[in-house]
Each structure stands twice: as structure tokens, then as C-alpha cells.
Design an enzyme around this catalytic site. Structure first.
Site, PDB file in Angstrom:
ATOM      1  CD  GLU A 149      -3.000   0.888   2.085  1.00  0.00           C
ATOM      2  OE1 GLU A 149      -4.069   0.381   1.571  1.00  0.00           O
ATOM      3  OE2 GLU A 149      -3.189   1.173   3.365  1.00  0.00           O
ATOM      4  CE  LYS A 195      -0.877   2.924   6.166  1.00  0.00           C
ATOM      5  NZ  LYS A 195      -2.061   2.458   6.786  1.00  0.00           N
ATOM      6  CE  LYS A 248      -7.353   0.333   2.754  1.00  0.00           C
ATOM      7  NZ  LYS A 248      -6.091   0.026   3.605  1.00  0.00           N
ATOM      8  CD  GLU A 305     -11.913  -2.500   4.803  1.00  0.00           C
ATOM      9  OE1 GLU A 305     -10.945  -2.492   4.245  1.00  0.00           O
ATOM     10  OE2 GLU A 305     -12.454  -1.652   5.632  1.00  0.00           O
ATOM     11  CG  ASN A 334      -9.467  -3.420   8.029  1.00  0.00           C
ATOM     12  OD1 ASN A 334      -8.815  -3.182   9.063  1.00  0.00           O
ATOM     13  ND2 ASN A 334      -9.461  -2.304   7.110  1.00  0.00           N
ATOM     14  CD  GLU A 343      -8.820  -5.188   3.578  1.00  0.00           C
ATOM     15  OE1 GLU A 343      -9.067  -3.858   4.114  1.00  0.00           O
ATOM     16  OE2 GLU A 343      -9.565  -5.507   2.881  1.00  0.00           O
ATOM     17  CB  SER A 344      -5.677  -3.470   9.332  1.00  0.00           C
ATOM     18  OG  SER A 344      -5.894  -2.815   8.399  1.00  0.00           O
TER      19      SER A 344
END
Length: 266
Positions: A56, A58, A118, A167, A188, A218-219
Site C-alpha cells: 500500500e 499511503k 482505496k 471489506e 479488516n 487487511e491491517s
């Protein structure tokens, strides 16, 4: 959207996004640099690639100011490509995450890898933007959408030839996602009320997902060893952001994650 399920910070983000969407619809979408490009079918791509790492891009988050000094999305993307990423996620939310659709379009010019837009998608115009600026996938967050809105956005994503990554955060979200026909599910690990991350969330919810679906975690993945339970469970991939963006050497960090994935194939 149920207010008790989300943090006040997220409520503020959604309010700003609502007004941003209104402005975009009033202004119109005339710049479409990749309107003639054929998007990648990400679900077919997963069938071919096996377990993938989505790296990702960001710049910041509501919980953290800039993640790295001299942030350069193109240089970061090049590091990810060299490090073995199989897809790249680009955060485009501008106010709270300091992202940009321009990042998405710029990265599309240097790679043929699948790109995920995203953002907090609330309206079909944002899916039009995603297609126009070079995305292959669009994130649709079940928690922040009614079943009717999710269904509309899901169908519009498909209509434009993009892949919807729906998600979910809990069983209620999952039920909604499955009801609209989602077959690519992202779990997530972040609790949207407390904003805390628990890797066990994805492992537990995975058991509730039909085998016909492909699932991305995710995460919260900071160490290569974190991927082993996901691979063993049968996840099709993982989205990794903060640990890569903050790394002194993102390429080297990503290679360490890839070694675990490649080791599981042997």
C-alpha cells in the site's frame, strides 16, 4: 451505516467525503487518462498467482502524521515492484490520509500490476474516477454502506469492468457482502469503533466465509511470520501498508515478507 459501529473520526471522514462527492458530481469528470485501458480481472489474477501481497501507498492517517520523510509515491511504488509486490493499493482520500487520485494515475504509468483504489466510496462517480485514473479494483466498505448502496456500487463496479473488493469487519458486514454477490472479500482487522487492530479477527471470520470466495486479510501485519497463519488457513492474499511505508528500506522489508510466501509454496 450504524453510528455505534464507527469511531467519531471515521464519522468526520465520511461527512467530508459526502461533500467532496457532491462537488465532483457538480464539477464533472472530464480528465480520463486511462479510459481506454482494459482493467485486470483481479479474481482471475488471484487464481493464477496464488497468495499475493498487496503493498500500500499511503502518506499519513488520522492516527499518524506523515509515515515517512520525503514521501514520494512513485519511488515507493518502484520499491514495491522490485520487492515483489503482486498488486499495489493506493489511498486516494485527500484530507485525512493525504492521498490523491494523481498518485494512482502516476503509478499506473510505471507498472502493469493490478492497482486498488482505496478510499471511502459512497457514490458511483468515485468508481468512474477509479476507472479513469487506472485502477483495476475498488474498495467497498460494507460497514459504511447500506445493503442497497453496497448493491448499487457493487453492480456499478462490475459494469465498468473493475473488481469490487468488499471489506468486512464482522459477521453482519459479511452477511451484507454475501447478499450482494461479493466473491472477493477483504477482512479488516481494525475495529472501526475503537480503531484497535487484532489479527485474530480475520482468522476467526474466515471460518464463516464460503469456499467460493477469495479472501484478503487487511491491517496489522508488521512481521513476515504474521503471514504463516493466513497462508495455512487458505487466504488468497494480504494487504500490507504501514510497516512497508515506515520501513527504511521498503524493498528489503517486502522481500522478507515474500520469502515467507515463497517458502510456503515449496
Amino acid at each position: 451505516m450504524e453510528k455505534h459501529k464507527i469511531n467519531p473520526v471515521l464519522s468526520s471522514i465520511l461527512l467530508e467525503k459526502y461533500y467532496e462527492v457532491l462537488k465532483r458530481k457538480e464539477r464533472g469528470l472530464y480528465f480520463r487518462p486511462f479510459k481506454d485501458r482494459t482493467p485486470i480481472d483481479f479474481e482471475k489474477y488471484l487464481e493464477k498467482e496464488g497468495f499475493v501481497i498487496i503493498a500500500e501507498i499511503k502518506k499519513a492517517s488520522p492516527l499518524k502524521d506523515n509515515f515517512r520523510e520525503n514521501f514520494n509515491p512513485l519511488e515507493l511504488a518502484k520499491n514495491y515492484i522490485k520487492g515483489g509486490a503482486k498488486a499495489i493499493s493506493v489511498i486516494t482520500e485527500e484530507i485525512f490520509f493525504r492521498g490523491s487520485l494523481e498518485y494512482l494515475a502516476a503509478i499506473r504509468t510505471i507498472t502493469d500490476l493490478p492497482l486498488l483504489r482505496k478510499d471511502f466510496v459512497l457514490d458511483p462517480i468515485q468508481i468512474e474516477e477509479a476507472r479513469a485514473f487506472g485502477a483495476d479494483l475498488v474498495l467497498l466498505i460494507s460497514t459504511i454502506l447500506t445493503k442497497e448502496d453496497l448493491n448499487e456500487l457493487f453492480k456499478h463496479t462490475k459494469k465498468l469492468g473493475l473488481t469490487p473488493l468488499v471489506e468486512v469487519h464482522d459477521e453482519e458486514d459479511l452477511e451484507k457482502a454475501l447478499s450482494v454477490g461479493a466473491t472477493l472479500i477483504g477482512i479488516n482487522n481494525r475495529n472501526l469503533r475503537t480503531l484497535k487492530v487484532d489479527q485474530n479477527q480475520s482468522l476467526a471470520l474466515f471460518e464463516k466465509i464460503p469456499s467460493r470466495c477469495q479472501v484478503i486479510a487487511e491491517s496489522g501485519y508488521h512481521n513476515p511470520e504474521d503471514l504463516k497463519p493466513l497462508i495455512k488457513k487458505g487466504f488468497k492474499g494480504v494487504l500490507i501498508g504501514t510497516s512497508l511505508v515506515k520501513a527504511k528500506n521498503p524493498e528489503k522489508k517486502l522481500r522478507a515478507f515474500r520469502e515467507v510466501v515463497d517458502g510456503a509454496k515449496t
